[in-house]
Design a protein around this motif. Structure first.
Motif, PDB file in Angstrom:
ATOM      1  N   SER A 110       0.838  -1.200   0.000  1.00  0.00           N
ATOM      2  CA  SER A 110       0.000   0.000   0.000  1.00  0.00           C
ATOM      3  C   SER A 110       0.874   1.251   0.000  1.00  0.00           C
ATOM      4  O   SER A 110       0.566   2.231  -0.681  1.00  0.00           O
ATOM      5  CB  SER A 110      -0.904   0.022   1.225  1.00  0.00           C
ATOM      6  N   GLU A 132      -9.462  -1.859   1.638  1.00  0.00           N
ATOM      7  CA  GLU A 132      -9.085  -2.449   2.927  1.00  0.00           C
ATOM      8  C   GLU A 132      -9.039  -1.426   4.036  1.00  0.00           C
ATOM      9  O   GLU A 132      -9.453  -1.683   5.154  1.00  0.00           O
ATOM     10  CB  GLU A 132      -7.702  -3.097   2.810  1.00  0.00           C
ATOM     11  N   GLU A 133      -8.501  -0.255   3.707  1.00  0.00           N
ATOM     12  CA  GLU A 133      -8.357   0.760   4.743  1.00  0.00           C
ATOM     13  C   GLU A 133      -9.392   1.849   4.520  1.00  0.00           C
ATOM     14  O   GLU A 133      -9.828   2.082   3.394  1.00  0.00           O
ATOM     15  CB  GLU A 133      -6.947   1.366   4.673  1.00  0.00           C
ATOM     16  N   ASP A 206      -6.656  -1.492  -4.045  1.00  0.00           N
ATOM     17  CA  ASP A 206      -5.954  -2.052  -2.884  1.00  0.00           C
ATOM     18  C   ASP A 206      -6.990  -2.640  -1.918  1.00  0.00           C
ATOM     19  O   ASP A 206      -7.582  -1.930  -1.138  1.00  0.00           O
ATOM     20  CB  ASP A 206      -5.149  -0.930  -2.202  1.00  0.00           C
TER      21      ASP A 206
HETATM   22 MG    MG Z   1      -2.072  -2.749   2.399  1.00  0.00          MG
END
Ligand code: MG
Ligand code: TYD
Length: 495
Positions: A110, A132-133, A206
């Motif tokens: 990332s 994901e984040e 991502d």
């Molecule tokens: Mg990552």
């Protein structure tokens, strides 16, 4: 009304069947078939109807053409902002291509892609999809990277703008330069909408495992989800000429998660690897439709994110001492001077211990057997440990002579004369075999100040070595090579 169709997809290998079976007929595994609704049946917009000109990019003919005419169009490439990544990609990102970046959790995927997004946003429109984040987490990291860059004299930049379609509609005047935009979303449909609305030059997903296609019943990250999401994204990327970078997770077996078809589908597969306890990270191309594989990019993780390492040999060199040998390994077209360390000590076990870090254990066993047989060294009564400095993995047989030298130096408690590199493959009969790209290796050794190179006989590079200021020592066998490498020590020791 059309009858809903179901497909059974093997969660292990991705094979599809119309009927349910307890055992997958493709891979033979039991209970892996999962029923899935055929997404084509729901008539979603993103699935182009028959005849829709999905592959017809502007200016691209849809009929066949003479192969020479195809070659006339130069392949455009977008620089990623990082020379190390560009080299691994074969010269930059190709518009409309799909690049899969895999690596262990926490290795820095990332971070790498966010930094690239930041660099590319200076000249192209970039969409960073964080599945994901949260947007806050990405922005926090982004701010930290920016502060560090500014501290190093980099230009100040505006933070990425949220790119949610609803927020987009609320805004009165869209920004003139799209720059870097951020979308924290896991729903494939919304990601596609945003990609179609923005038509960015580059999009980063991502990760592909966190995306979810609502048309499929299976959980995010399952084989069918990953494959379906990647296939739909690929069609869109090709249609609107967006270069897509997908982050992929690595399973505990070290394979990129998802079916093997994902690797077939994408244009390039890059792996980002490194020792989590060391700061350097290695980027390699496992597959590349637009360039050579086995190219190596080297980065270093620090407080300010990832920095390029333009002189990686310095990372893999330590202080010379007893039991060390220096080799020149080649990663793709990139030569690396690497130090090998051996420790040979009398064993207190019934069978001696052999342990390697960064080198295949079988290779060490083979080299020890050759040394025992052809140099009459009683190594079967000694433990032997071998490590490659800096956590690098050395796979090529050109390292054999360096391993042999390090082992013999440790066994005899000798230090090889300073400034010596050894390159050569060991045959089972104790002979030295030639290795490829020797000239490149010698150039790198000379560049780093090495003065002696022990190489297999018949290299024909005497004149080159002379020009480089290297003393070229050619040997036909491992015994001869070690005598040449150890010089006066060998004579005194009766080797
Ligand atoms: Mg990552
Ligand atoms: P990350 O990019 O989140 O890894 P991945 O996406 O591959 O899971 O990297 C996380 C690690 O990187 C974390 O252990 C902290 C470290 N890191 C630094 O050391 N310096 C930095 O500036 C950043 C952003 C991360």
């Amino acid at each position: 009304m059309a009858r809903p169709t179901s497909t059974y997809v093997c969660q292990a290998c991705g094979a599809r069947s119309r009927q349910f079976f307890g055992r997958c007929s493709a891979c033979g595994q039991w209970n892996t078939l999962v029923e899935q609704r055929e997404p084509a049946a729901d008539g979603r917009r993103r699935r182009p109807a028959a005849g829709e000109p999905e592959a017809a990019a502007p200016g691209r003919p849809r009929r066949s053409e003479p192969i020479e005419a195809v070659g006339d169009r130069p392949l455009q490439r977008l620089p990623s902002g990082y020379g190390e990544l560009d080299r691994v990609l074969g010269g930059g990102l190709v518009p409309g291509s799909l690049v899969l970046v895999g690596g262990d959790p926490g290795i820095g995927k990332s971070t790498l892609l966010l930094q690239c997004a930041r660099a590319m946003a200076a000249s192209s429109s970039v969409l960073y999809v964080s599945a994901e984040e949260s947007a806050q987490q990405v922005t926090l990291r982004w701010r930290r990277l920016r502060e560090q860059a500014e501290g190093c004299g980099g230009p100040p930049e505006a933070p990425p703008q949220p790119a949610h379609p609803r927020e987009e509609a609320e805004r009165s005047a869209p920004p003139a330069a799209p720059g870097l935009r951020l979308l924290a979303e896991t729903d494939l449909e919304l990601v596609l909408e945003e990609l179609e609305a923005l038509r960015p030059a580059v999009a980063i997903i991502d990760s592909i495992q966190a995306l979810h296609d609502g048309a499929l019943a299976s959980a995010p990250g399952s084989v069918s989800q990953v494959r379906e999401c990647a296939a739909v994204l690929q069609r869109l990327a090709k249609r609107q000429h967006t270069a897509l970078l997908l982050v992929g997770h690595v399973t505990k077996e070290g394979l990129l998660a998802g079916p093997k078809v994902l690797e077939h589908l994408v244009d390039a597969v890059l792996t980002f690897e490194g020792d989590r306890f060391a700061s350097h990270r290695l980027l390699r191309a496992v597959k590349n439709r637009f360039g050579a594989t086995h190219e190596l990019g080297v980065f270093e993780m620090g407080g300010g994110g990832l920095a390029e390492v333009t002189n990686p040999s310095a990372l893999f060199l330590g202080a010379e001492g007893p039991g060390t040998g220096t080799i020149v390994a080649c990663e793709g077209t990139r030569p690396l001077v690497v130090e090998l360390q051996a420790l040979v000590s009398p064993t207190s076990y019934a069978s001696p211990r052999r342990s390697t870090t960064g080198l295949a254990a079988n290779r060490l066993h083979q080299i020890l057997a050759v040394l025992e047989k052809h140099l009459a060294l009683p190594l079967s009564r000694f433990d032997c440990y071998l490590a490659v400095a800096g956590g690098l993995e050395v796979e090529e047989p050109a390292a054999d002579l360096g391993v042999a030298a390090a082992v013999v130096a440790s066994y005899r408690d000798l230090t090889l004369p300073a400034g010596t590199v050894l390159v050569g493959e060991l045959g089972l009969g104790g002979q030295l075999r030639p290795v490829g790209q020797l000239e490149l290796r010698l150039q790198e050794a000379a560049r780093l100040g090495f003065r002696r190179a022990v190489v297999p006989r018949g290299s024909g590079l005497g004149a080159v070595a002379g020009r480089l200021g290297l003393q070229l020592l050619e040997a036909a066998t491992v015994a001869e090579a070690l005598v040449l490498a150890l010089g006066a020590h060998a004579a005194a020791d009766g080797l």
